[in-house]
Write a protein that holds these residues in place. Structure first.
Motif, PDB file in Angstrom:
ATOM      1  N   ASP A   1       0.804  -1.213   0.000  1.00  0.00           N
ATOM      2  CA  ASP A   1       0.000   0.000   0.000  1.00  0.00           C
ATOM      3  C   ASP A   1       0.846   1.277   0.000  1.00  0.00           C
ATOM      4  O   ASP A   1       0.339   2.364   0.235  1.00  0.00           O
ATOM      5  CB  ASP A   1      -0.948  -0.002   1.212  1.00  0.00           C
ATOM      6  CG  ASP A   1      -0.192  -0.164   2.524  1.00  0.00           C
ATOM      7  OD1 ASP A   1       1.058  -0.317   2.481  1.00  0.00           O
ATOM      8  OD2 ASP A   1      -0.827  -0.149   3.586  1.00  0.00           O
ATOM      9  N   ALA A   2       2.144   1.134  -0.222  1.00  0.00           N
ATOM     10  CA  ALA A   2       3.026   2.302  -0.329  1.00  0.00           C
ATOM     11  C   ALA A   2       4.222   1.891  -1.175  1.00  0.00           C
ATOM     12  O   ALA A   2       4.568   0.699  -1.220  1.00  0.00           O
ATOM     13  CB  ALA A   2       3.500   2.753   1.061  1.00  0.00           C
ATOM     14  N   ILE A   3       4.833   2.858  -1.833  1.00  0.00           N
ATOM     15  CA  ILE A   3       5.980   2.545  -2.687  1.00  0.00           C
ATOM     16  C   ILE A   3       7.076   1.842  -1.884  1.00  0.00           C
ATOM     17  O   ILE A   3       7.655   0.845  -2.317  1.00  0.00           O
ATOM     18  CB  ILE A   3       6.530   3.846  -3.331  1.00  0.00           C
ATOM     19  CG1 ILE A   3       5.533   4.372  -4.373  1.00  0.00           C
ATOM     20  CG2 ILE A   3       7.888   3.605  -3.980  1.00  0.00           C
ATOM     21  CD1 ILE A   3       5.267   3.457  -5.537  1.00  0.00           C
ATOM     22  N   GLU A   4       7.336   2.366  -0.680  1.00  0.00           N
ATOM     23  CA  GLU A   4       8.418   1.791   0.123  1.00  0.00           C
ATOM     24  C   GLU A   4       8.118   0.357   0.578  1.00  0.00           C
ATOM     25  O   GLU A   4       9.005  -0.354   1.035  1.00  0.00           O
ATOM     26  CB  GLU A   4       8.719   2.679   1.338  1.00  0.00           C
ATOM     27  CG  GLU A   4       9.636   3.862   1.027  1.00  0.00           C
ATOM     28  CD  GLU A   4       8.901   5.085   0.474  1.00  0.00           C
ATOM     29  OE1 GLU A   4       7.698   4.966   0.181  1.00  0.00           O
ATOM     30  OE2 GLU A   4       9.535   6.156   0.320  1.00  0.00           O
ATOM     31  N   ALA A   5       6.839  -0.081   0.425  1.00  0.00           N
ATOM     32  CA  ALA A   5       6.490  -1.452   0.822  1.00  0.00           C
ATOM     33  C   ALA A   5       6.824  -2.463  -0.277  1.00  0.00           C
ATOM     34  O   ALA A   5       6.780  -3.671  -0.052  1.00  0.00           O
ATOM     35  CB  ALA A   5       4.996  -1.533   1.148  1.00  0.00           C
ATOM     36  N   LEU A   6       7.145  -1.978  -1.463  1.00  0.00           N
ATOM     37  CA  LEU A   6       7.425  -2.897  -2.581  1.00  0.00           C
ATOM     38  C   LEU A   6       8.816  -3.502  -2.435  1.00  0.00           C
ATOM     39  O   LEU A   6       9.758  -2.830  -2.012  1.00  0.00           O
ATOM     40  CB  LEU A   6       7.309  -2.145  -3.917  1.00  0.00           C
ATOM     41  CG  LEU A   6       5.944  -1.507  -4.194  1.00  0.00           C
ATOM     42  CD1 LEU A   6       5.973  -0.729  -5.500  1.00  0.00           C
ATOM     43  CD2 LEU A   6       4.842  -2.562  -4.229  1.00  0.00           C
ATOM     44  N   GLN A   7       8.897  -4.775  -2.784  1.00  0.00           N
ATOM     45  CA  GLN A   7      10.144  -5.525  -2.610  1.00  0.00           C
ATOM     46  C   GLN A   7      10.659  -6.024  -3.960  1.00  0.00           C
ATOM     47  O   GLN A   7       9.888  -6.143  -4.916  1.00  0.00           O
ATOM     48  CB  GLN A   7       9.894  -6.738  -1.696  1.00  0.00           C
ATOM     49  CG  GLN A   7       9.433  -6.380  -0.292  1.00  0.00           C
ATOM     50  CD  GLN A   7      10.514  -5.661   0.513  1.00  0.00           C
ATOM     51  OE1 GLN A   7      11.700  -5.990   0.406  1.00  0.00           O
ATOM     52  NE2 GLN A   7      10.119  -4.656   1.292  1.00  0.00           N
ATOM     53  N   PRO A   8      11.950  -6.358  -4.044  1.00  0.00           N
ATOM     54  CA  PRO A   8      12.465  -6.944  -5.290  1.00  0.00           C
ATOM     55  C   PRO A   8      11.626  -8.159  -5.693  1.00  0.00           C
ATOM     56  O   PRO A   8      11.155  -8.913  -4.831  1.00  0.00           O
ATOM     57  CB  PRO A   8      13.897  -7.358  -4.914  1.00  0.00           C
ATOM     58  CG  PRO A   8      14.279  -6.417  -3.817  1.00  0.00           C
ATOM     59  CD  PRO A   8      13.009  -6.162  -3.029  1.00  0.00           C
ATOM     60  N   GLY A   9      11.431  -8.308  -7.003  1.00  0.00           N
ATOM     61  CA  GLY A   9      10.599  -9.394  -7.502  1.00  0.00           C
ATOM     62  C   GLY A   9       9.191  -8.941  -7.837  1.00  0.00           C
ATOM     63  O   GLY A   9       8.389  -9.729  -8.344  1.00  0.00           O
ATOM     64  N   VAL A  10       8.882  -7.683  -7.539  1.00  0.00           N
ATOM     65  CA  VAL A  10       7.530  -7.168  -7.780  1.00  0.00           C
ATOM     66  C   VAL A  10       7.203  -7.264  -9.269  1.00  0.00           C
ATOM     67  O   VAL A  10       8.047  -7.011 -10.130  1.00  0.00           O
ATOM     68  CB  VAL A  10       7.399  -5.718  -7.239  1.00  0.00           C
ATOM     69  CG1 VAL A  10       8.291  -4.753  -8.008  1.00  0.00           C
ATOM     70  CG2 VAL A  10       5.964  -5.238  -7.280  1.00  0.00           C
ATOM     71  N   ARG A  11       5.948  -7.680  -9.568  1.00  0.00           N
ATOM     72  CA  ARG A  11       5.499  -7.822 -10.964  1.00  0.00           C
ATOM     73  C   ARG A  11       4.744  -6.557 -11.375  1.00  0.00           C
ATOM     74  O   ARG A  11       3.796  -6.150 -10.694  1.00  0.00           O
ATOM     75  CB  ARG A  11       4.595  -9.046 -11.104  1.00  0.00           C
ATOM     76  CG  ARG A  11       5.302 -10.371 -10.766  1.00  0.00           C
ATOM     77  CD  ARG A  11       4.277 -11.501 -10.619  1.00  0.00           C
ATOM     78  NE  ARG A  11       3.315 -11.191  -9.569  1.00  0.00           N
ATOM     79  CZ  ARG A  11       2.157 -11.829  -9.407  1.00  0.00           C
ATOM     80  NH1 ARG A  11       1.805 -12.799 -10.227  1.00  0.00           N
ATOM     81  NH2 ARG A  11       1.324 -11.492  -8.430  1.00  0.00           N
ATOM     82  N   VAL A  12       5.195  -5.959 -12.459  1.00  0.00           N
ATOM     83  CA  VAL A  12       4.655  -4.657 -12.878  1.00  0.00           C
ATOM     84  C   VAL A  12       3.985  -4.784 -14.240  1.00  0.00           C
ATOM     85  O   VAL A  12       4.633  -5.159 -15.226  1.00  0.00           O
ATOM     86  CB  VAL A  12       5.791  -3.613 -12.991  1.00  0.00           C
ATOM     87  CG1 VAL A  12       5.226  -2.269 -13.443  1.00  0.00           C
ATOM     88  CG2 VAL A  12       6.530  -3.469 -11.677  1.00  0.00           C
ATOM     89  N   ALA A  13       2.688  -4.484 -14.308  1.00  0.00           N
ATOM     90  CA  ALA A  13       2.001  -4.432 -15.603  1.00  0.00           C
ATOM     91  C   ALA A  13       2.131  -3.017 -16.152  1.00  0.00           C
ATOM     92  O   ALA A  13       1.917  -2.048 -15.421  1.00  0.00           O
ATOM     93  CB  ALA A  13       0.532  -4.800 -15.442  1.00  0.00           C
ATOM     94  N   CYS A  14       2.496  -2.920 -17.430  1.00  0.00           N
ATOM     95  CA  CYS A  14       2.776  -1.595 -17.996  1.00  0.00           C
ATOM     96  C   CYS A  14       2.633  -1.671 -19.514  1.00  0.00           C
ATOM     97  O   CYS A  14       3.036  -2.666 -20.119  1.00  0.00           O
ATOM     98  CB  CYS A  14       4.204  -1.196 -17.614  1.00  0.00           C
ATOM     99  SG  CYS A  14       4.677   0.425 -18.183  1.00  0.00           S
ATOM    100  N   THR A  15       2.085  -0.631 -20.114  1.00  0.00           N
ATOM    101  CA  THR A  15       2.066  -0.576 -21.568  1.00  0.00           C
ATOM    102  C   THR A  15       3.486  -0.290 -22.051  1.00  0.00           C
ATOM    103  O   THR A  15       4.377   0.035 -21.254  1.00  0.00           O
ATOM    104  CB  THR A  15       1.152   0.552 -22.091  1.00  0.00           C
ATOM    105  OG1 THR A  15       1.720   1.798 -21.708  1.00  0.00           O
ATOM    106  CG2 THR A  15      -0.263   0.426 -21.562  1.00  0.00           C
ATOM    107  N   THR A  16       3.653  -0.380 -23.356  1.00  0.00           N
ATOM    108  CA  THR A  16       4.967  -0.037 -23.911  1.00  0.00           C
ATOM    109  C   THR A  16       5.077   1.472 -24.117  1.00  0.00           C
ATOM    110  O   THR A  16       6.013   1.942 -24.759  1.00  0.00           O
ATOM    111  CB  THR A  16       5.208  -0.774 -25.238  1.00  0.00           C
ATOM    112  OG1 THR A  16       4.071  -0.566 -26.083  1.00  0.00           O
ATOM    113  CG2 THR A  16       5.388  -2.264 -25.005  1.00  0.00           C
ATOM    114  N   ASP A  17       4.119   2.220 -23.585  1.00  0.00           N
ATOM    115  CA  ASP A  17       4.142   3.680 -23.599  1.00  0.00           C
ATOM    116  C   ASP A  17       5.439   4.132 -22.909  1.00  0.00           C
ATOM    117  O   ASP A  17       5.621   3.907 -21.719  1.00  0.00           O
ATOM    118  CB  ASP A  17       2.915   4.170 -22.809  1.00  0.00           C
ATOM    119  CG  ASP A  17       2.766   5.669 -22.824  1.00  0.00           C
ATOM    120  OD1 ASP A  17       3.757   6.356 -23.102  1.00  0.00           O
ATOM    121  OD2 ASP A  17       1.656   6.148 -22.534  1.00  0.00           O
TER     122      ASP A  17
END
Lengths: 157, 252
Positions: B99-115
């Motif tokens: 629930d916060a950027i600092e809570a994200l850990q290595p290995g996180v899966r990110v969905a993103c357009t090629t934008d």
């Protein structure tokens, strides 16, 4: 550049004489207070080739504590914090004057004597093959990187 | 090649603005006195291929593509949407403990357009968590909506989205997600650019676009695109934006 006005700096503070690359001297007042870097903000500014500010976005103005009118026309080193080693800025200027990019962690001084850490990137603005100024973007660094930078800068002049 | 001008819009536009762009295209035809075909490409790669093949004469480009078009493909700046800048949000599922950027850990899966602007800015917004691209698993999608769907299906932990696209999602969809961070850059924006076949008429087009703000009917048309007026965009404005983007890329 004018000395800082201690009237804007809440005590306790320490007084430091900063000597710049051109030999000029400025009296600054420094507190231990760190201004939190707001999430999502990118600080953008632009200077001419002499390092004089020509553009500052809203995040730059907000974090510096100055008004836009107080910033534009001033040397960028109005933000220089005495804890930053001269060698870091010498490296920055040497890089961009060679036409290269520079990146580094920087502790900036606010008008109220506080500070904020940034990860800065600086590139020369080239028009028709000639550098006409420099653009800098700063972003929020992680606490781990700040700790590393603090340790490294303590060992430098 | 026939005389019909080819117009296209960056595929990151909010879907509910589609009809607005077709109405704007009709306005363009009337003003330019020639046939203009609006082609909406399914994704960035298809649009870039069309540009490379010389099939685009006018484009509403995202800022990162604008860099390439102006510096390397002979496009010239015409106008920008008044008061709009490109911002990015990073979202997770509403129920997620992330629930916060600092809570994200290595290995996180990110969905993103090629934008490219969304991806670049999204990566920068993860830096406070000490995450680099090497720490992420990037899941490519063609549309921001598909990125959100990857997230809701549990196939991604977070998604990078253009803030405008996110704000255009249904209330139901937004309630199923939480915003971890929203960028505030202000200095980069979409731009309307004229290609080599239209360069000679770029100044005329710019004048007509800026004048749209003076007409109640035209302002209503622009309202369908979610901005109040076009502002003239000069070469130096784009050069500055390119410098900012180059600085972002350089620091990545």
């Amino acid at each position: 550049m004018q000395d800082m006005d201690p009237g804007f700096v809440p005590p306790p503070y320490r007084e430091v004489l900063l000597t710049y690359h051109d030999g000029s001297v400025r009296k600054v007042y420094v507190t231990d207070r760190e201004e939190p870097y707001p999430d999502g903000h990118l600080i953008v500014s632009r200077t001419n080739c002499d390092g004089i500010l020509t553009h500052a976005n809203a995040a730059f103005v907000e974090m510096s504590g100055y008004t836009r009118e107080e910033l534009i026309g001033q040397p960028h080193c109005i933000l220089r914090h005495p804890d930053m080693p001269k060698a870091a800025f010498a490296d920055l200027w040497a890089c961009v004057q060679r036409g290269e990019q520079w990146h580094g962690y920087v502790k900036n001084l606010r008008k109220d004597g506080g500070h904020y850490w940034v990860y800065a990137s600086v590139i020369p603005n080239v028009r028709d093959g000639v550098a006409v100024g420099y653009t800098s973007v700063r972003r929020k660094p992680s606490r781990a990187r700040i700790a590393e930078a603090e340790a490294a800068y303590r060992d430098l002049d | 090649m026939d005389d019909t001008l080819q117009f296209t819009v960056s595929p990151d536009f909010p879907p509910d603005r589609l009809s607005g762009w077709f109405v704007f295209n009709t306005w363009l035809q009337r003003q330019l006195g020639c046939s203009v075909h609006l082609e909406m490409y399914d994704g960035f790669s298809a649009q870039r291929a069309a540009v490379a093949d010389g099939h685009v004469d006018l484009i509403y480009a995202n800022p990162f593509d604008a860099t390439e078009l102006v510096r390397h493909r002979g496009f010239v700046p015409v106008a920008r949407p008044q008061g709009k800048s490109d911002e990015v949000v990073i979202i997770s599922r509403a129920s997620s403990a992330q629930d916060a950027i600092e809570a994200l850990q290595p290995g996180v899966r990110v969905a993103c357009t090629t934008d490219p602007d969304v991806r670049q800015i999204g990566l920068i917004l993860l830096e406070p968590a000490n995450l680099t691209p090497a720490d992420l698993t990037l899941i490519d999608t063609d549309k921001h909506l598909l990125s959100a769907k990857q997230l809701l299906k549990g196939e991604a932990d977070v998604a990078f989205l253009l803030a405008d696209a996110y704000d255009g999602f249904s209330k139901l969809l937004r309630e199923q997600t939480q915003v971890l961070v929203r960028s505030a850059i202000r200095d980069i924006h979409h731009a309307l650019l004229a290609g080599p076949r239209l360069t000679a008429r770029a100044a005329e087009l710019q004048q007509k676009l800026v004048a749209m703000g003076d007409s109640a009917t035209d302002r209503q048309l622009l309202g369908e695109l979610d901005f109040p007026a076009w502002e003239a965009l000069e070469t130096e404005d784009v050069e500055f934006m390119i410098d900012v983007i180059d600085t972002l890329r350089a620091g990545a």
